[in-house]
Write a protein that holds these residues in place. Structure first.
Motif, PDB file in Angstrom:
ATOM      1  N   MET A  49      -7.828   8.601   3.254  1.00 51.52           N
ATOM      2  CA  MET A  49      -7.113   7.354   3.356  1.00 51.52           C
ATOM      3  C   MET A  49      -5.871   7.435   2.503  1.00 51.52           C
ATOM      4  SD  MET A  49      -9.401   4.822   0.958  1.00 51.52           S
ATOM      5  CE  MET A  49     -10.932   5.567   1.432  1.00 51.52           C
ATOM      6  N   GLY A  50      -4.951   6.621   2.796  1.00 52.10           N
ATOM      7  CA  GLY A  50      -3.745   6.520   2.002  1.00 52.10           C
ATOM      8  C   GLY A  50      -3.753   5.217   1.229  1.00 52.10           C
ATOM      9  N   ILE A  51      -3.243   5.241   0.023  1.00 52.83           N
ATOM     10  CA  ILE A  51      -3.154   4.032  -0.798  1.00 52.83           C
ATOM     11  C   ILE A  51      -1.740   3.964  -1.359  1.00 52.83           C
ATOM     12  CG2 ILE A  51      -3.995   2.807  -2.846  1.00 52.83           C
ATOM     13  CD1 ILE A  51      -6.608   4.362  -2.579  1.00 52.83           C
ATOM     14  N   SER A  52      -1.138   2.791  -1.269  1.00 53.96           N
ATOM     15  CA  SER A  52       0.143   2.585  -1.939  1.00 53.96           C
ATOM     16  C   SER A  52       0.208   1.147  -2.426  1.00 53.96           C
ATOM     17  CB  SER A  52       1.324   2.898  -1.017  1.00 53.96           C
ATOM     18  OG  SER A  52       1.659   1.778  -0.239  1.00 53.96           O
ATOM     19  N   CYS A  53       1.193   0.870  -3.260  1.00 55.07           N
ATOM     20  CA  CYS A  53       1.359  -0.468  -3.828  1.00 55.07           C
ATOM     21  C   CYS A  53       2.171  -1.383  -2.923  1.00 55.07           C
ATOM     22  CB  CYS A  53       2.008  -0.358  -5.205  1.00 55.07           C
ATOM     23  SG  CYS A  53       0.995   0.555  -6.371  1.00 55.07           S
ATOM     24  N   ASP A  54       2.432  -0.942  -1.705  1.00 57.05           N
ATOM     25  CA  ASP A  54       3.165  -1.763  -0.743  1.00 57.05           C
ATOM     26  C   ASP A  54       2.238  -2.796  -0.112  1.00 57.05           C
ATOM     27  OD1 ASP A  54       5.552  -0.347  -1.091  1.00 57.05           O
ATOM     28  OD2 ASP A  54       4.942   1.155   0.376  1.00 57.05           O
ATOM     29  N   HIS A  55       2.839  -3.867   0.360  1.00 56.43           N
ATOM     30  CA  HIS A  55       2.100  -4.929   1.046  1.00 56.43           C
ATOM     31  C   HIS A  55       1.556  -4.411   2.380  1.00 56.43           C
ATOM     32  CE1 HIS A  55       1.433  -8.739   3.152  1.00 56.43           C
ATOM     33  NE2 HIS A  55       1.285  -9.240   1.940  1.00 56.43           N
ATOM     34  N   VAL A  56       0.499  -5.023   2.868  1.00 51.96           N
ATOM     35  CA  VAL A  56      -0.133  -4.623   4.131  1.00 51.96           C
ATOM     36  C   VAL A  56       0.888  -4.595   5.276  1.00 51.96           C
ATOM     37  CG1 VAL A  56      -1.866  -5.281   5.851  1.00 51.96           C
ATOM     38  CG2 VAL A  56      -2.400  -5.461   3.407  1.00 51.96           C
ATOM     39  N   ALA A  57       1.790  -5.563   5.314  1.00 45.19           N
ATOM     40  CA  ALA A  57       2.802  -5.597   6.384  1.00 45.19           C
ATOM     41  C   ALA A  57       3.701  -4.364   6.323  1.00 45.19           C
ATOM     42  CB  ALA A  57       3.629  -6.879   6.291  1.00 45.19           C
ATOM     43  N   ALA A  58       4.029  -3.908   5.126  1.00 46.86           N
ATOM     44  CA  ALA A  58       4.852  -2.703   4.978  1.00 46.86           C
ATOM     45  C   ALA A  58       4.076  -1.474   5.465  1.00 46.86           C
ATOM     46  CB  ALA A  58       5.284  -2.523   3.528  1.00 46.86           C
ATOM     47  N   HIS A  59       2.787  -1.427   5.176  1.00 48.26           N
ATOM     48  CA  HIS A  59       1.953  -0.323   5.667  1.00 48.26           C
ATOM     49  C   HIS A  59       1.959  -0.293   7.190  1.00 48.26           C
ATOM     50  CE1 HIS A  59      -0.456   1.083   2.127  1.00 48.26           C
ATOM     51  NE2 HIS A  59       0.147   0.024   1.622  1.00 48.26           N
ATOM     52  N   ARG A  60       1.770  -1.463   7.781  1.00 52.43           N
ATOM     53  CA  ARG A  60       1.729  -1.566   9.245  1.00 52.43           C
ATOM     54  C   ARG A  60       3.044  -1.094   9.852  1.00 52.43           C
ATOM     55  NH1 ARG A  60       0.608  -6.729   9.562  1.00 52.43           N
ATOM     56  NH2 ARG A  60      -1.558  -6.357   9.036  1.00 52.43           N
ATOM     57  N   ALA A  61       4.157  -1.541   9.284  1.00 54.23           N
ATOM     58  CA  ALA A  61       5.477  -1.158   9.803  1.00 54.23           C
ATOM     59  C   ALA A  61       5.685   0.350   9.669  1.00 54.23           C
ATOM     60  CB  ALA A  61       6.575  -1.925   9.068  1.00 54.23           C
ATOM     61  N   TRP A  62       5.323   0.922   8.521  1.00 52.20           N
ATOM     62  CA  TRP A  62       5.491   2.355   8.299  1.00 52.20           C
ATOM     63  C   TRP A  62       4.619   3.159   9.248  1.00 52.20           C
ATOM     64  CZ3 TRP A  62       2.335   6.316   6.190  1.00 52.20           C
ATOM     65  CH2 TRP A  62       3.024   7.493   5.909  1.00 52.20           C
ATOM     66  N   SER A  63       3.363   2.753   9.378  1.00 51.52           N
ATOM     67  CA  SER A  63       2.437   3.451  10.276  1.00 51.52           C
ATOM     68  C   SER A  63       2.936   3.400  11.719  1.00 51.52           C
ATOM     69  CB  SER A  63       1.044   2.826  10.178  1.00 51.52           C
ATOM     70  OG  SER A  63       0.164   3.431  11.087  1.00 51.52           O
TER      71      SER A  63
END
Length: 87
Positions: free
Chosen positions: A1-15
């Motif tokens: 899994m990947g973990i970062s300090c970004d918000h869930v919305a940022a994760h979704r956009a990046w993915s």
């Protein structure tokens, strides 16, 4: 899994921009950096986590840890070699 300090919305956009990921992305957003700090990867000066690969075995023991400078990517073959060392 990947973990970062970004918000869930940022994760979704990046993915989505990457065409989807074959692993889950977890957010260490709130409290900001709590997991990152627990692994000793929080950089107070930058207000962000340090990029790293950490391999944890099924018993919760860290078996591999390597950090990377910004813009540097892990070597996938090396990570797979470390994973193959696990039972």
């Amino acid at each position: 899994m990947g973990i970062s300090c970004d918000h869930v919305a940022a994760h979704r956009a990046w993915s989505t921009a990457m065409g989807g990921l074959p692993y889950p992305e977890l957010s260490d957003w709130h409290p900001k950096g709590e997991v990152t700090t627990a692994y000793g990867l929080w950089n107070e000066e930058r207000g962000a986590g340090t990029r790293a690969v950490i391999i944890v075995d099924k018993d919760g023991v860290v078996r591999f840890r390597e950090t990377y400078a910004p813009g540097t990517l892990p070597n996938p073959e090396m990570v797979l070699e470390e994973l193959n060392k696990l039972d």
